[in-house]
Design a protein around this motif. Structure first.
Motif, mmCIF file in Angstrom:
data_model
loop_
_atom_site.group_PDB
_atom_site.id
_atom_site.type_symbol
_atom_site.label_atom_id
_atom_site.label_comp_id
_atom_site.label_asym_id
_atom_site.label_seq_id
_atom_site.Cartn_x
_atom_site.Cartn_y
_atom_site.Cartn_z
ATOM 1 N N ARG A 61 44.770 -19.759 19.075
ATOM 2 C CA ARG A 61 43.934 -20.391 18.047
ATOM 3 C C ARG A 61 42.685 -21.000 18.676
ATOM 4 O O ARG A 61 41.603 -20.966 18.076
ATOM 5 N N ARG A 62 42.840 -21.530 19.893
ATOM 6 C CA ARG A 62 41.667 -22.101 20.577
ATOM 7 C C ARG A 62 40.697 -21.021 21.035
ATOM 8 O O ARG A 62 39.528 -21.307 21.314
ATOM 9 N N ALA A 63 41.165 -19.779 21.125
ATOM 10 C CA ALA A 63 40.313 -18.676 21.607
ATOM 11 C C ALA A 63 39.777 -17.815 20.466
ATOM 12 O O ALA A 63 39.264 -16.721 20.704
ATOM 13 N N GLY A 64 39.900 -18.299 19.224
ATOM 14 C CA GLY A 64 39.279 -17.600 18.111
ATOM 15 C C GLY A 64 40.128 -16.546 17.435
ATOM 16 O O GLY A 64 39.595 -15.724 16.672
ATOM 17 N N TYR A 65 41.427 -16.542 17.676
ATOM 18 C CA TYR A 65 42.313 -15.573 17.028
ATOM 19 C C TYR A 65 42.750 -16.124 15.671
ATOM 20 O O TYR A 65 43.192 -17.265 15.565
ATOM 21 N N GLY A 66 42.629 -15.295 14.620
ATOM 22 C CA GLY A 66 43.021 -15.696 13.278
ATOM 23 C C GLY A 66 44.408 -15.170 12.943
ATOM 24 O O GLY A 66 44.840 -14.131 13.448
ATOM 25 N N TYR A 67 45.108 -15.877 12.072
ATOM 26 C CA TYR A 67 46.497 -15.536 11.756
ATOM 27 C C TYR A 67 46.576 -14.359 10.780
ATOM 28 O O TYR A 67 45.827 -14.289 9.808
ATOM 29 N N VAL A 68 47.506 -13.445 11.048
ATOM 30 C CA VAL A 68 47.770 -12.308 10.163
ATOM 31 C C VAL A 68 49.274 -12.226 9.936
ATOM 32 O O VAL A 68 50.065 -12.521 10.837
ATOM 33 N N GLU A 69 49.661 -11.853 8.736
ATOM 34 C CA GLU A 69 51.079 -11.671 8.415
ATOM 35 C C GLU A 69 51.232 -10.346 7.680
ATOM 36 O O GLU A 69 50.510 -10.079 6.712
ATOM 37 N N THR A 70 52.148 -9.516 8.124
ATOM 38 C CA THR A 70 52.361 -8.202 7.524
ATOM 39 C C THR A 70 53.758 -8.124 6.922
ATOM 40 O O THR A 70 54.625 -8.945 7.239
ATOM 41 N N PRO A 71 54.021 -7.115 6.055
ATOM 42 C CA PRO A 71 55.359 -6.968 5.471
ATOM 43 C C PRO A 71 56.429 -6.741 6.531
ATOM 44 O O PRO A 71 56.141 -6.254 7.631
ATOM 45 N N GLY A 72 57.662 -7.076 6.180
ATOM 46 C CA GLY A 72 58.779 -6.872 7.109
ATOM 47 C C GLY A 72 59.194 -5.425 7.215
ATOM 48 O O GLY A 72 59.990 -5.067 8.081
ATOM 49 N N PHE A 73 58.654 -4.556 6.352
ATOM 50 C CA PHE A 73 58.957 -3.124 6.429
ATOM 51 C C PHE A 73 57.681 -2.328 6.203
ATOM 52 O O PHE A 73 56.744 -2.785 5.558
ATOM 53 N N GLU A 74 57.642 -1.141 6.783
ATOM 54 C CA GLU A 74 56.486 -0.255 6.700
ATOM 55 C C GLU A 74 56.985 1.179 6.532
ATOM 56 O O GLU A 74 58.177 1.452 6.650
ATOM 57 N N GLN A 75 56.064 2.094 6.289
ATOM 58 C CA GLN A 75 56.423 3.503 6.250
ATOM 59 C C GLN A 75 56.926 3.936 7.624
ATOM 60 O O GLN A 75 56.350 3.574 8.648
ATOM 61 N N VAL A 76 57.991 4.714 7.636
ATOM 62 C CA VAL A 76 58.585 5.160 8.898
ATOM 63 C C VAL A 76 57.553 5.843 9.787
ATOM 64 O O VAL A 76 57.512 5.642 11.002
ATOM 65 N N GLU A 77 56.674 6.613 9.171
ATOM 66 C CA GLU A 77 55.713 7.402 9.942
ATOM 67 C C GLU A 77 54.753 6.538 10.749
ATOM 68 O O GLU A 77 54.252 6.961 11.794
#
Length: 420
Positions: free
Chosen positions: A33-49
């Motif tokens: 956070r001190r180095a400019g990285y922003g938070y991202v959250e993705t779904p717990g599941f995705e397409q297998v491919e």
């Protein structure tokens, strides 16, 4: 006892242990956070491919360890086994790379799932903090992420972790090395599954932990001897930047990690106090992953640090984190009018930033004071009918036993003064 239990290979996080996990997550993410990285959250599941194309069809993760499911509509989904592919997919879908400010710097925290044989330090559900810097090819970016991870570990008090470092080359020099390695591996006495891996991704054979395989790898060609001039120069710059920042590392020519998408800089953090599951985190550069999953050319680098493994590393070094007390003040009313008045005082204290709890359930004074002591609170606020008639409450120091009357309208100020 409950009819149900947590699934095999998983765990429940409960107080007070959960406070340590939260503190570790905070420490691992704070430098980001001190180095400019922003938070991202993705779904717990995705397409297998997404994972079969990105992580690699020859990896154990894809062939043996992914939890997959088919929706009612026939879509094949997988519980996410790692974070990078999901985060890159999200960034591409949102066109973050087109905003004109590269690299896109993102960090995340969450649970991941792999069907593995449960053992100490290896779970089927595990927690990681990760970081990705998307869209820039710069040795300083690789060094930045490694330094941020080192600083995070050091902030927790860890001292006996080691950083392993390697370069896996790029599109120019890796094919030549791949061919040389395949020629070497084809002459070894290996099982059918491993022989199949030679043809798909021979670098993965170097990562085989079986002693019977490792013995035969003595004398195998190493990537460091096949790096092109560009990759050599890039790797030296990363090494120089780490050295200048006071980061010690060990060159490990066999380090490939378990994912197919890595190029050039590859690294792993290990802790020798954890036995066979010694890796506590790792990552590297993955310049071709965006194109693998259908995006544009976006050279990127990232890492993931295991929260579970880091907690085990702290225990191995005997480190106990200094955690804030979950409760600073405990309110003990005697009588219905005192319950109403002290409940209001509790709300005021909480709004003033003081961690405060209340003797719920109509407990008698003796049991309520036991609850106050068990809560870990420094102070107890006690009031009965006589106190209220005089417009005061009793503030008791649970460490020294000292007690004094405080005007009801001055409780917040008096408590904050004593806690200070």
């Amino acid at each position: 006892m409950s009819t149900f239990q947590a699934p095999k290979g998983t765990y429940d996080l409960l107080p007070p242990d959960s406070a340590v996990f939260l503190a570790v997550r905070e420490a691992l993410s704070a430098p980001l956070r001190r180095a400019g990285y922003g938070y991202v959250e993705t779904p717990g599941f995705e397409q297998v491919e997404l994972f079969s194309r990105g992580v690699g069809e020859s990896t154990d993760i894809v062939t043996k360890e992914m939890y997959t499911l088919t929706t009612k509509g026939g879509t094949e989904l997988a519980l996410r086994p790692e974070g990078t592919a999901s985060v890159l997919r999200a960034a591409l879908e949102a066109n973050l790379h087109k905003a004109g400010n590269l690299p896109v710097k993102l960090w995340y925290s969450g649970s991941y799932y792999r069907y593995e044989r449960p053992q100490a330090g290896r779970y089927r559900h595990f927690s990681q903090v990760g970081a990705e810097a998307i869209g820039a090819e710069d040795p300083a970016l690789d060094a930045e992420l490694i330094i941020l991870a080192v600083d995070a570990y050091r902030s927790l008090g860890l001292r006996t972790f080691r950083l392993l470092l390697n370069s896996l080359g790029d599109r120019e020099c890796r094919p030549v090395y791949r061919a040389a390695l395949q020629d070497f591996l084809r002459g070894l006495d290996l099982d059918e599954d491993t022989r199949r891996r030679i043809e798909i991704n021979p670098l993965r054979v170097l990562d085989d932990k079986r002693e019977s395989v490792q013995k035969q790898l003595v004398g195998a060609p190493m990537m460091r001897d096949h790096l092109c001039e560009g990759c050599k120069a890039y790797h030296e710059q990363v090494r120089d930047l780490l050295t200048a920042a006071g980061v010690e590392f060990e060159d490990d020519p066999k380090l490939v990690r378990g994912l197919d998408y890595y190029t050039r800089t590859t690294f792993e953090f290990v802790h020798d106090g954890l036995g066979s599951q010694s890796a506590v985190g790792g990552g590297g550069r993955y310049d071709g992953l965006s194109e693998m999953i259908g995006g544009p050319e976006l050279p990127s680098v990232g890492w993931a640090l295991g929260v579970d493994r880091t907690v085990l590393a702290l225990k191995a070094e005997g480190i106990e984190l200094e955690l804030p007390a979950p409760t600073q003040v405990f309110a003990v009313p005697m009588g219905e009018e005192a319950r109403r008045v002290l409940f209001g005082a509790v709300t005021e204290l909480r709004r003033a930033g003081v961690a405060t709890d209340f003797a719920f359930g109509g407990k008698g004074l003796k049991n309520a004071m036991k609850s106050a002591n068990r809560s870990g609170a420094r102070l107890a606020i006690v009031a009965g009918e006589r106190d209220l008639a005089e417009g005061v409450v009793q503030v008791k120091d649970l460490e020294s036993g000292e007690q004094s009357a405080v005007p009801l309208d001055g409780v917040v100020a008096a408590v904050r003064e004593r806690l200070a």
